[in-house]
Structure formats: structure tokens, C-alpha cells
Design a protein around this motif. Structure first.
Motif, PDB file in Angstrom:
ATOM      1  N   LEU A  93      -4.881  58.126 -49.204  1.00  0.00           N
ATOM      2  CA  LEU A  93      -5.771  59.176 -49.702  1.00  0.00           C
ATOM      3  C   LEU A  93      -7.104  58.600 -50.185  1.00  0.00           C
ATOM      4  N   ILE A  94      -7.021  57.506 -50.922  1.00  0.00           N
ATOM      5  CA  ILE A  94      -8.235  56.878 -51.458  1.00  0.00           C
ATOM      6  C   ILE A  94      -9.121  56.350 -50.323  1.00  0.00           C
ATOM      7  N   SER A  95      -8.487  55.893 -49.252  1.00  0.00           N
ATOM      8  CA  SER A  95      -9.261  55.340 -48.125  1.00  0.00           C
ATOM      9  C   SER A  95     -10.109  56.401 -47.447  1.00  0.00           C
ATOM     10  N   GLY A  96      -9.693  57.670 -47.593  1.00  0.00           N
ATOM     11  CA  GLY A  96     -10.421  58.760 -46.931  1.00  0.00           C
ATOM     12  C   GLY A  96     -10.031  58.936 -45.478  1.00  0.00           C
ATOM     13  N   LYS A  97      -9.115  58.127 -44.984  1.00  0.00           N
ATOM     14  CA  LYS A  97      -8.664  58.213 -43.591  1.00  0.00           C
ATOM     15  C   LYS A  97      -7.200  58.650 -43.593  1.00  0.00           C
ATOM     16  N   ILE A  98      -6.979  59.950 -43.448  1.00  0.00           N
ATOM     17  CA  ILE A  98      -5.601  60.445 -43.488  1.00  0.00           C
ATOM     18  C   ILE A  98      -5.161  61.065 -42.169  1.00  0.00           C
ATOM     19  N   SER A  99      -6.043  61.138 -41.194  1.00  0.00           N
ATOM     20  CA  SER A  99      -5.640  61.628 -39.882  1.00  0.00           C
ATOM     21  C   SER A  99      -4.918  60.508 -39.139  1.00  0.00           C
ATOM     22  N   GLY A 100      -4.681  60.695 -37.854  1.00  0.00           N
ATOM     23  CA  GLY A 100      -3.909  59.713 -37.097  1.00  0.00           C
ATOM     24  C   GLY A 100      -4.648  58.423 -36.799  1.00  0.00           C
ATOM     25  N   ASN A 101      -3.852  57.406 -36.482  1.00  0.00           N
ATOM     26  CA  ASN A 101      -4.370  56.106 -36.040  1.00  0.00           C
ATOM     27  C   ASN A 101      -5.201  55.399 -37.110  1.00  0.00           C
TER      28      ASN A 101
ATOM     29  N   LEU B  78      -0.583  62.197 -32.384  1.00  0.00           N
ATOM     30  CA  LEU B  78      -0.716  61.215 -33.456  1.00  0.00           C
ATOM     31  C   LEU B  78      -0.129  61.745 -34.759  1.00  0.00           C
ATOM     32  N   ALA B  79       0.586  60.880 -35.475  1.00  0.00           N
ATOM     33  CA  ALA B  79       1.076  61.225 -36.812  1.00  0.00           C
ATOM     34  C   ALA B  79      -0.021  60.979 -37.839  1.00  0.00           C
ATOM     35  N   SER B  80      -0.042  61.787 -38.879  1.00  0.00           N
ATOM     36  CA  SER B  80      -0.975  61.563 -39.986  1.00  0.00           C
ATOM     37  C   SER B  80      -0.750  60.191 -40.601  1.00  0.00           C
TER      38      SER B  80
END
Length: 384
Positions: free
Chosen positions: A21-29, A238-240
Motif C-alpha cells: 500500500l505504501i509503495s503505491g503499486k497495488i495492481s498486478g505485476n 494478473l493478481a493484485s
């Protein structure tokens, strides 16, 4: 009530979800997706892996990669979950059901050969309860007939097959393609989730494209092309990265999880075989070429009536034991479209199989009490 299943948390799941969550990248891959994929490729020597939202999605990708079309046929065991069939039916291919062995639910290779014709394109095997199918026999049949082999390894994480030369191979590494599940009922979980394994070089590039909605986006992100576009069929498989973060916490503890589950399976086996001599049920044998990964411990009752009485006994004594699959060849959806077939062994397991509680936090003493309460000869003979 002792539950049939209970998820095991390592303690790091929330931590890694927060990191995602903190990374801001929660979509796939994202970063956790890559960690998980690298883990599988390194630990099990899978050639290429892609994390998916479910095992069903991974199987659908297998069907696309096999380039199936209307009129093609695929051979599938009847004793399996409906996803194994649906993934291939959606391509327009015809599913042809095969029977199990007489002594275990896996597909019998002798039955496969009788079903092959010029329309046959693939064989799908299911390693039931994490116990390997006879992959030497199946791969030999496939090679002789130029067929693709797809391993439905939903139950089979960290389980192995020993080939005729004595080489031990992880399940999922033998067929051309394979699919794993991380559903909450499996050994390693992410709630929902799956993994596509590609062992044949000819499918690797296209698998990435299908995984990314039919685009060559993966190549773009690696800097191999200056823009990406729509080049093939596909979907958003793709999985989250949130699911991947949860899964990563599980994978870090896979050796601990597996050691406990295998120990529980062994305790069931030893306790029952040492305490019970009843003819009312049996434990299916594990072939010499297979290992057991502690996914499932099951009994096979002598008939449907006995199975139902045993299930009632478990329930009355406070243990949640359950039956499993109904033969797919007898399902209303299938029989409305095809002639019903006679698959004696598949039907027997549908009528007689009982799965017992098995989860990491289960106590050995609980197994002892369960056997004493329900399965001991003196008690069964009074009730059944």
C-alpha cells in the motif's frame, strides 16, 4: 466443532500488505508479484511462472496457449472440480472424461489411450490430494500422439514425482503447462490466487501477452520495445500485488507449513492403521513414484450408505468432515449436452470419499480423539 479447514497466518501478511500500500503499486505485476514468481522458479526450477487471480484463470490461460478451438477434444478426469473442465469448454473444445484408478482418484493412463483420436489436442491431469499421477506413462502417451499435457496442480504445491530413472521432480514441472491454486483451502494461501507455470519455451512469450490483456506490455516495461499494443487474445489475469504480498508471507514460511501438514498426515495414517481394522473404510495407497504434501487426508468408505453414516458420526461428535467431488460426467450441465458415460471408479470416489480436518494448527491429540470417537472398530460396529 473442529473445522475442516483453518487458515494459517505467519504474522507477516499484514506487514507486507502495508508495504504494498505504501509503495503505491497495488495492481498486478508489482514487486511482490515478482518476488513470488522468482521464488517458484528458483525453488522448483519452473521455467517461467505468472501469478494469476485464481487457478481457474491459470487453466484458462493454458487453454488459450494450447490454441484450442471448436471441434478439438481434451481428455480430463471426471473426478475433479468443475474449473478443470470449464477452462477448456469456454474455447469451444469438447471435454472427454476419463476414469480414475480403482484404488486412487487420479486419472488412469490406460483409459486415456482409448479416448485419443485425431481431434484430441491435450491431456489434463489432476494430482488429486497432492499425490502425483503416473507422469511417465502420461507423457509417453502424449509424446506418441503429439499432445499437450497440462497439470492441474491445485492440490500439489511442494509435492513430487519420482520418474522411472529415479529422478525426483516437483509436480507442475513435468507437463508442458501447469496451474496451481492459493485458495484459502490450500496449503499455501492468499485467499484467492493462482499460478501459471510454463515449462515449454514455445509458450513463454505468448503467455506473457495473454496475461496482459493480449498486449506486449511486459516487453515494453522491460524496455524491449518503445511502445506496446494489442497483438493477441487475452484477459486481465494478473493478481493484485496486495494478494501477492499476502502470498509472499506464506512462501517465506513454506517449509514450516509443509513440515507440520506432512506430520499431521503421517499422524492420521499411523493412528488409523494402528487402531482400526474395520472393513467399513480404507486409506487409498500412495504409489511408489509419489510423495504426499499434507494437503488432504481422506478415507474411502465401503459404499455410499456407510459414507453418509460416517459423515453424520463426525458431525455428531463435533468434527467437520466432508465429502468431495461429484463425477463431472454425471452433472446435469454435461449430460444435457452429451451422452452419459460409465466411469465406475470416478463414481465410487464420488460416493465414498471422506475428507478429514487438516490444517496447521490442528493438534495431534485432536486426531487421536477423533479416531477414538468415530473410527475405532468398537464404536463403528455399534452404529454402522
Amino acid at each position: 466443532m473442529i473445522p475442516f479447514n483453518k487458515i494459517f497466518l505467519t504474522g507477516n501478511e499484514q506487514k507486507y500488505i502495508n508495504e504494498a500500500l505504501i509503495s503505491g503499486k497495488i495492481s498486478g505485476n508489482g514487486s511482490f508479484t515478482k518476488k513470488c514468481q522468482n521464488f517458484f522458479e528458483k525453488k522448483y526450477s519452473f521455467k517461467k511462472t505468472l501469478l494469476t487471480t485464481s487457478c481457474t484463470d491459470a487453466l484458462e490461460m493454458c487453454a488459450m496457449l494450447a490454441n484450442l478451438k471448436e471441434g478439438d477434444e481434451v481428455i480430463i478426469p471426471s473426478f475433479t472440480f468443475v474449473s478443470t473442465a470449464l477452462a477448456f469448454l469456454r474455447t469451444g473444445a469438447k471435454v472427454v472424461f476419463a476414469d480414475s484408478y480403482a484404488d486412487n482418484p487420479n486419472i488412469d493412463p490406460k483409459g486415456i489411450e482409448r479416448l485419443i483420436n485425431k481431434k484430441t489436442k491435450a491431456i489434463i491431469v489432476v494430482h488429486y490430494a497432492g499425490i502425483a499421477c503416473d507422469m511417465d506413462a502420461i507423457m509417453s502417451i502424449a509424446n506418441k500422439n503429439n499432445l499437450i499435457v497440462i497439470e492441474d496442480a491445485a492440490h500439489a504445491i511442494d509435492s513430487y514425482y519420482t520418474d522411472r530413472k529415479g529422478v525426483k521432480k516437483p509436480l507442475g514441472s513435468i507437463g508442458h503447462l501447469a496451474a496451481f491454486s492459493f485458495h484459502e483451502t490450500k496449503n499455501i494461501v492468499s485467499g484467492e490466487g493462482g499460478l501459471l507455470v510454463i515449462n515449454d519455451d514455445r509458450f513463454i512469450e505468448r503467455a506473457e501477452i495473454i496475461w496482459e490483456n493480449g498486449t506486449n506490455r511486459s516487453k515494453f516495461f522491460r524496455g524491449e520495445i518503445d511502445k506496446y499494443g494489442w497483438v493477441d487474445i487475452g484477459a486481465s489475469f494478473l493478481a493484485s500485488d496486495i494478494l501477492a504480498a499476502f502470498l509472499w508471507a506464506q512462501l517465506e514460511a513454506i517449509d514450516e507449513i509443509q513440515a507440520k501438514r506432512v506430520a499431521l498426515w503421517n499422524h492420521y495414517y499411523e493412528t488409523i492403521t494402528n487402531s482400526c481394522t474395520t472393513p467399513d473404510f480404507e486409506i487409498a495407497p500412495i504409489p511408489d513414484y509419489a510423495s504426499q504434501n499434507g494437503h488432504m487426508f481422506y478415507l474411502v468408505a465401503k459404499n455410499l450408505k456407510t459414507r453418509n453414516k460416517l459423515l453424520a458420526l463426525f458431525k455428531n461428535k463435533g468434527y467437520h468432515a466432508v465429502f468431495h467431488y461429484s463425477s463431472l460426467h454425471k452433472s446435469s450441465y454435461y449430460t444435457n449436452k452429451h451422452d452419459s458415460r460409465i466411469l465406475i471408479n470416478s463414481d465410487r470416489f464420488s460416493d465414498c470419499l471422506i475428507r478429514l480436518p487438516l490444517f496447521v494448527d490442528l493438534e495431534f491429540s485432536t486426531i487421536d480423539q477423533m479416531v477414538a470417537d468415530v473410527l475405532m472398530d468398537s464404536y463403528i460396529k455399534k452404529v454402522i
